[in-house]
Design a protein around this motif. Structure first.
Motif, PDB file in Angstrom:
ATOM      1  N   SER A   9      26.149  32.209 102.028  1.00  0.00           N
ATOM      2  CA  SER A   9      25.737  31.445 103.202  1.00  0.00           C
ATOM      3  C   SER A   9      24.748  30.359 102.779  1.00  0.00           C
ATOM      4  O   SER A   9      24.327  30.317 101.622  1.00  0.00           O
ATOM      5  CB  SER A   9      25.143  32.397 104.238  1.00  0.00           C
ATOM      6  OG  SER A   9      24.260  33.286 103.614  1.00  0.00           O
ATOM      7  N   SER A 191      21.120  37.909 101.002  1.00  0.00           N
ATOM      8  CA  SER A 191      21.703  36.752 101.698  1.00  0.00           C
ATOM      9  C   SER A 191      20.597  35.827 102.207  1.00  0.00           C
ATOM     10  O   SER A 191      19.518  35.796 101.626  1.00  0.00           O
ATOM     11  CB  SER A 191      22.677  37.216 102.786  1.00  0.00           C
ATOM     12  OG  SER A 191      22.023  37.486 103.971  1.00  0.00           O
ATOM     13  N   ASN A 192      20.857  35.067 103.246  1.00  0.00           N
ATOM     14  CA  ASN A 192      19.884  34.041 103.663  1.00  0.00           C
ATOM     15  C   ASN A 192      18.983  34.483 104.815  1.00  0.00           C
ATOM     16  O   ASN A 192      18.542  33.672 105.614  1.00  0.00           O
ATOM     17  CB  ASN A 192      20.616  32.739 104.024  1.00  0.00           C
ATOM     18  CG  ASN A 192      21.475  32.895 105.267  1.00  0.00           C
ATOM     19  OD1 ASN A 192      21.705  34.014 105.729  1.00  0.00           O
ATOM     20  ND2 ASN A 192      21.943  31.793 105.814  1.00  0.00           N
TER      21      ASN A 192
HETATM   22  N1  LIG Z   1      20.357  41.253 113.119  1.00  0.00           N
HETATM   23  C1  LIG Z   1      20.570  40.359 112.140  1.00  0.00           C
HETATM   24  N2  LIG Z   1      19.688  40.236 111.140  1.00  0.00           N
HETATM   25  C2  LIG Z   1      19.902  39.354 110.133  1.00  0.00           C
HETATM   26  N3  LIG Z   1      20.977  38.521 110.061  1.00  0.00           N
HETATM   27  C3  LIG Z   1      21.888  38.593 111.045  1.00  0.00           C
HETATM   28  C4  LIG Z   1      21.731  39.516 112.112  1.00  0.00           C
HETATM   29  N4  LIG Z   1      22.784  39.374 112.932  1.00  0.00           N
HETATM   30  C5  LIG Z   1      23.574  38.433 112.391  1.00  0.00           C
HETATM   31  N5  LIG Z   1      23.054  37.932 111.255  1.00  0.00           N
HETATM   32  C6  LIG Z   1      23.681  36.887 110.440  1.00  0.00           C
HETATM   33  O1  LIG Z   1      24.157  37.419 109.207  1.00  0.00           O
HETATM   34  C7  LIG Z   1      24.158  36.360 108.247  1.00  0.00           C
HETATM   35  C8  LIG Z   1      24.296  36.902 106.855  1.00  0.00           C
HETATM   36  O2  LIG Z   1      25.612  37.351 106.635  1.00  0.00           O
HETATM   37  P1  LIG Z   1      26.730  36.418 105.948  1.00  0.00           P
HETATM   38  O3  LIG Z   1      27.908  37.295 105.676  1.00  0.00           O
HETATM   39  O4  LIG Z   1      26.901  35.185 106.730  1.00  0.00           O
HETATM   40  O5  LIG Z   1      26.031  35.993 104.616  1.00  0.00           O
HETATM   41  P2  LIG Z   1      26.423  36.093 103.113  1.00  0.00           P
HETATM   42  O6  LIG Z   1      26.595  37.497 102.701  1.00  0.00           O
HETATM   43  O7  LIG Z   1      25.301  35.343 102.485  1.00  0.00           O
HETATM   44  O8  LIG Z   1      27.791  35.274 102.952  1.00  0.00           O
HETATM   45  P3  LIG Z   1      29.222  35.561 102.242  1.00  0.00           P
HETATM   46  O9  LIG Z   1      30.088  36.101 103.317  1.00  0.00           O
HETATM   47  O10 LIG Z   1      29.655  34.245 101.741  1.00  0.00           O
HETATM   48  O11 LIG Z   1      29.013  36.541 101.144  1.00  0.00           O
HETATM   49  C9  LIG Z   1      22.853  35.646 108.522  1.00  0.00           C
HETATM   50  O12 LIG Z   1      22.869  34.316 108.056  1.00  0.00           O
HETATM   51  C10 LIG Z   1      22.763  35.732 110.057  1.00  0.00           C
HETATM   52  O13 LIG Z   1      23.288  34.554 110.623  1.00  0.00           O
END
Ligand SMILES: Nc1ncnc2c1ncn2[C@@H]1O[C@H](COP(=O)(O)OP(=O)(O)OP(=O)(O)O)[C@@H](O)[C@H]1O
Length: 267
Positions: A9, A191-192
């Motif tokens: 992300s 993640s972010n």
């Molecule tokens: N309760 C929560 N706490 C934290 N993040 C949340 C929550 N609910 C939803 N999110 C979302 O989850 C996202 C992280 O998951 P995401 O799968 O998008 O990231 P990633 O693992 O970095 O990406 P990728 O799928 O490319 O591996 C955050 O950016 C946020 O928008």
């Protein structure tokens, strides 16, 4: 042995992840790095005129609609751009990293979904033409071979179906499966965000600790893509991984910080 999954992300500090991984590796930590690539895949898909589409499934999970063209764009970004960037960053820091997709050596293997159920305007629909699936088996032999000879595996979806087709699979649950099969003492899902937030996006509402037996109750806090992380974490701890930390990959020393308990610790 630790398994680190770094997301794809916006805002992830890949140089900091590589720097930290290299330091730990040189100190003797056995490590497998798994990564995502969703934000860059969305950008490239737009640029190529095949914008991303997401399916909302009954139960609240979402997934990328992966037709053949999407699968090929996904491979360009995950196996190409992001995987080689991480391998390059590690090589620059003196680590002999080897990039592998789940297809290579059948590292991540499982069934292709025959039917994908999703909701459209409140109606239940089915698609049978998507290249998606789940990881059931991990080629630990190949991973151990590499680790035993000083190579750091950098792993990415897609996985491979039992029939030999590339299938898009969720990186968090794939990393959880790798951690279980390698009997890792820790799985870090970076993640972010700082971890699981009680009131997303309020970063001061971080949930610092979740007892393994209570993970299901915390699913309500996770929206969309975060659900997969909580799900992966639950699967990992249930199957013997010592602890899972949902941590921040935007900071310096993100792996060390997560290992020290910064983030949401599930154990
Ligand atoms: N309760 C929560 N706490 C934290 N993040 C949340 C929550 N609910 C939803 N999110 C979302 O989850 C996202 C992280 O998951 P995401 O799968 O998008 O990231 P990633 O693992 O970095 O990406 P990728 O799928 O490319 O591996 C955050 O950016 C946020 O928008």
């Amino acid at each position: 042995m630790i398994v680190v999954k770094v997301g794809g992300s916006e805002g992830i500090n890949y140089a900091a992840v590589a720097e930290d991984a290299a330091r730990l590796w040189k100190e003797g930590t056995r490590l497998v790095l798994v990564h995502g690539g969703s934000a860059e895949t969305n950008r490239i898909a737009e640029a190529l005129g095949h914008p991303p589409r997401f399916l909302e499934h009954p139960g609240g999970l979402t997934s990328r609609l992966t037709d053949r063209q999407t699968l090929e764009i996904f491979e360009m970004v995950y196996c190409g751009k992001v995987n080689k960037m991480l391998v390059e960053l590690l090589q620059q820091r003196g680590v002999n990293a080897v990039g592998l997709s789940g297809l290579d050596g059948r590292v991540l293997e499982g069934p292709r979904k025959k039917a994908v159920k999703y909701l459209e305007n409140g109606k239940l629909k089915v698609r049978r033409d998507t290249y998606t699936g789940t990881v059931e088996r991990v080629n630990t032999h190949l991973l151990t071979l590499l680790l035993d000879h000083g190579y750091l595996p950098v792993l990415t979806p897609p996985a491979i179906s039992y029939e030999g087709e590339a299938i898009n699979t969720d990186g968090d649950t794939a990393a959880a499966r790798v951690a279980v099969q390698l009997q890792a003492e820790a799985l870090l899902l970076l993640s972010n965000v700082p971890g699981l937030l009680r009131n997303y996006p309020d970063e001061s509402s971080l949930i610092p600790r979740i007892p393994a037996a209570e993970v299901a109750a915390y699913m309500t806090h996770a929206e969309g893509r975060m659900k997969k992380k909580v799900l992966g974490a639950a699967q990992a701890v249930q199957h013997g991984v010592g602890r899972v930390v949902l941590g921040d990959a935007r900071v310096e020393a993100p792996i060390t910080q997560a290992l020290a308990g910064r983030g949401t610790v599930i154990a």
